[in-house]
Scaffold this motif. Structure first.
Motif, PDB file in Angstrom:
ATOM      1  N   ALA A  63       0.803  -1.195   0.006  1.00  9.32           N
ATOM      2  CA  ALA A  63      -0.026  -0.149   0.001  1.00  9.32           C
ATOM      3  C   ALA A  63       0.751   1.102   0.137  1.00  9.32           C
ATOM      4  CB  ALA A  63      -0.970  -0.115   1.215  1.00  9.32           C
ATOM      5  N   PHE A  64       1.892   1.366   0.761  1.00 10.36           N
ATOM      6  CA  PHE A  64       2.820   2.394   1.194  1.00 10.36           C
ATOM      7  C   PHE A  64       3.920   2.497   0.095  1.00 10.36           C
ATOM      8  CE2 PHE A  64       0.895   2.944   5.548  1.00 10.36           C
ATOM      9  CZ  PHE A  64      -0.242   3.366   4.824  1.00 10.36           C
ATOM     10  N   GLY A  65       4.398   1.316  -0.349  1.00 10.21           N
ATOM     11  CA  GLY A  65       5.460   1.404  -1.358  1.00 10.21           C
ATOM     12  C   GLY A  65       6.748   0.744  -0.828  1.00 10.21           C
ATOM     13  N   PRO A  66       7.859   0.558  -1.422  1.00  6.83           N
ATOM     14  CA  PRO A  66       9.019   0.211  -1.018  1.00  6.83           C
ATOM     15  C   PRO A  66       9.883   1.244  -0.135  1.00  6.83           C
ATOM     16  CG  PRO A  66       9.402   0.352  -3.381  1.00  6.83           C
ATOM     17  CD  PRO A  66       7.771   0.631  -3.049  1.00  6.83           C
ATOM     18  N   GLY A  67       9.604   2.495  -0.497  1.00  9.59           N
ATOM     19  CA  GLY A  67      10.465   3.486   0.103  1.00  9.59           C
ATOM     20  C   GLY A  67       9.976   3.955   1.418  1.00  9.59           C
ATOM     21  N   VAL A  68       8.912   3.195   2.070  1.00  6.73           N
ATOM     22  CA  VAL A  68       8.268   3.348   3.431  1.00  6.73           C
ATOM     23  C   VAL A  68       8.717   2.332   4.280  1.00  6.73           C
ATOM     24  CG1 VAL A  68       6.011   4.022   4.703  1.00  6.73           C
ATOM     25  CG2 VAL A  68       6.707   4.952   2.153  1.00  6.73           C
ATOM     26  N   ALA A  69       9.144   2.676   5.554  1.00  6.92           N
ATOM     27  CA  ALA A  69       9.594   1.568   6.542  1.00  6.92           C
ATOM     28  C   ALA A  69       8.318   1.260   7.217  1.00  6.92           C
ATOM     29  CB  ALA A  69      10.515   2.278   7.352  1.00  6.92           C
ATOM     30  N   ILE A  70       7.929  -0.098   7.281  1.00  7.43           N
ATOM     31  CA  ILE A  70       6.958  -0.617   7.933  1.00  7.43           C
ATOM     32  C   ILE A  70       7.108  -1.331   9.140  1.00  7.43           C
ATOM     33  CG2 ILE A  70       5.114  -2.233   7.622  1.00  7.43           C
ATOM     34  CD1 ILE A  70       4.933   0.130   5.863  1.00  7.43           C
ATOM     35  N   ARG A  71       6.453  -0.984  10.206  1.00  8.74           N
ATOM     36  CA  ARG A  71       6.406  -1.694  11.507  1.00  8.74           C
ATOM     37  C   ARG A  71       5.212  -2.264  11.848  1.00  8.74           C
ATOM     38  NH1 ARG A  71       8.180   1.613  15.951  1.00  8.74           N
ATOM     39  NH2 ARG A  71       7.151   3.150  14.794  1.00  8.74           N
ATOM     40  N   VAL A  72       5.168  -3.646  12.536  1.00  4.99           N
ATOM     41  CA  VAL A  72       3.950  -4.118  12.899  1.00  4.99           C
ATOM     42  C   VAL A  72       4.481  -4.267  14.394  1.00  4.99           C
ATOM     43  CG1 VAL A  72       2.573  -6.109  12.973  1.00  4.99           C
ATOM     44  CG2 VAL A  72       3.251  -5.152  11.063  1.00  4.99           C
ATOM     45  N   VAL A  73       3.574  -3.721  15.292  1.00  4.22           N
ATOM     46  CA  VAL A  73       3.913  -3.573  16.918  1.00  4.22           C
ATOM     47  C   VAL A  73       2.945  -3.972  17.671  1.00  4.22           C
ATOM     48  CG1 VAL A  73       5.456  -1.689  16.350  1.00  4.22           C
ATOM     49  CG2 VAL A  73       3.158  -1.451  17.166  1.00  4.22           C
ATOM     50  N   PRO A  74       3.294  -4.421  18.677  1.00  7.55           N
ATOM     51  CA  PRO A  74       2.108  -5.026  19.664  1.00  7.55           C
ATOM     52  C   PRO A  74       1.091  -3.742  20.196  1.00  7.55           C
ATOM     53  CG  PRO A  74       4.132  -4.988  20.891  1.00  7.55           C
ATOM     54  CD  PRO A  74       4.559  -4.712  19.517  1.00  7.55           C
ATOM     55  N   LEU A  75      -0.174  -3.853  20.436  1.00  9.36           N
ATOM     56  CA  LEU A  75      -0.872  -2.939  20.993  1.00  9.36           C
ATOM     57  C   LEU A  75      -0.509  -2.601  22.411  1.00  9.36           C
ATOM     58  CD1 LEU A  75      -4.646  -4.337  19.774  1.00  9.36           C
ATOM     59  CD2 LEU A  75      -3.432  -2.063  19.369  1.00  9.36           C
ATOM     60  N   PRO A  76      -0.528  -1.208  22.768  1.00  8.79           N
ATOM     61  CA  PRO A  76      -0.034  -0.861  24.065  1.00  8.79           C
ATOM     62  C   PRO A  76      -1.003  -1.454  25.047  1.00  8.79           C
ATOM     63  CG  PRO A  76      -0.779   0.997  22.654  1.00  8.79           C
ATOM     64  CD  PRO A  76      -1.078  -0.205  21.784  1.00  8.79           C
TER      65      PRO A  76
END
Length: 151
Positions: A138-151
Motif C-alpha cells: 500500500a505504501f510502497g518500497p520507500g516507506v519503512a513498515i513496522r508491526v508492533v504490539p498494541l499498548p
C-alpha cells in the motif's frame, strides 16, 4: 398582527442551529494533532479513517474497504479523509483497502512521511504477517513498515 416576536424566534432558532453546526464542525480532530498523515483505527464496531489522501478514488477505495469490513454498515465508518493533492502517496489503494478489511478490533495504523506502523494484538501471527505485506504494498518500497504490539 405583530410579526416581530415570530421573526425574533426564527432568528434565535437559526442562530442556535448555526452554533450547533459550528460546535460539531470544530469538534473534528485535525490530522496534524497526531502528526500522522494518515490514521486508521478499528474500534467499537466501527472504523475511523483520518488524514489526507491525494484523490477521491483513493478516498473511495478506503471507505469501501471499511464498509466491506463492517458488513456494509456505512454509518459505522467515520471518514475524516481530506483530499489534498500534496498528501503522501498511497502506492496501492486496493492493498490498503484489503488491509482495512482484514483488520481487527483495536488495530491502529499510522502513516508518516517515511514510515508506517500498525499496532496489532499478536505481531507474529499469520494475520499480522499478511497485514504487514499489504501495508508495504500500500505504501510502497520507500516507506519503512513496522508491526508492533498494541499498548
Amino acid at each position: 398582527m405583530n410579526r416581530r416576536p415570530r421573526l425574533i424566534a426564527l432568528l434565535m432558532v437559526l442562530l442556535a442551529a448555526a452554533g450547533a453546526v459550528w460546535v460539531f464542525a470544530s469538534a473534528r480532530p485535525a490530522p496534524a494533532a497526531t502528526n500522522a498523515a494518515l490514521e486508521i483505527r478499528w474500534h467499537g464496531n466501527g472504523i475511523i479513517l483520518q488524514g489526507a489522501v491525494r484523490d477521491a478514488a483513493t478516498q473511495r477505495a478506503l471507505v469501501d474497504g471499511a464498509t466491506a469490513r463492517l458488513g456494509g454498515e456505512a454509518d459505522q465508518v467515520v471518514d475524516w479523509l481530506d483530499i489534498v493533492p500534496a498528501a503522501l502517496p498511497i502506492a496501492d489503494a486496493a492493498s490498503l483497502a484489503s488491509l482495512i478489511r482484514i483488520g481487527q478490533e483495536g488495530w491502529h495504523l499510522q502513516r508518516r512521511a517515511t514510515e508506517g506502523w500498525l499496532a496489532v494484538q499478536s505481531p507474529g501471527d499469520a494475520q499480522s504477517t499478511q497485514a504487514s505485506d499489504l501495508l508495504q504494498r500500500a505504501f510502497g518500497p520507500g516507506v519503512a513498515i513496522r508491526v508492533v504490539p498494541l499498548p
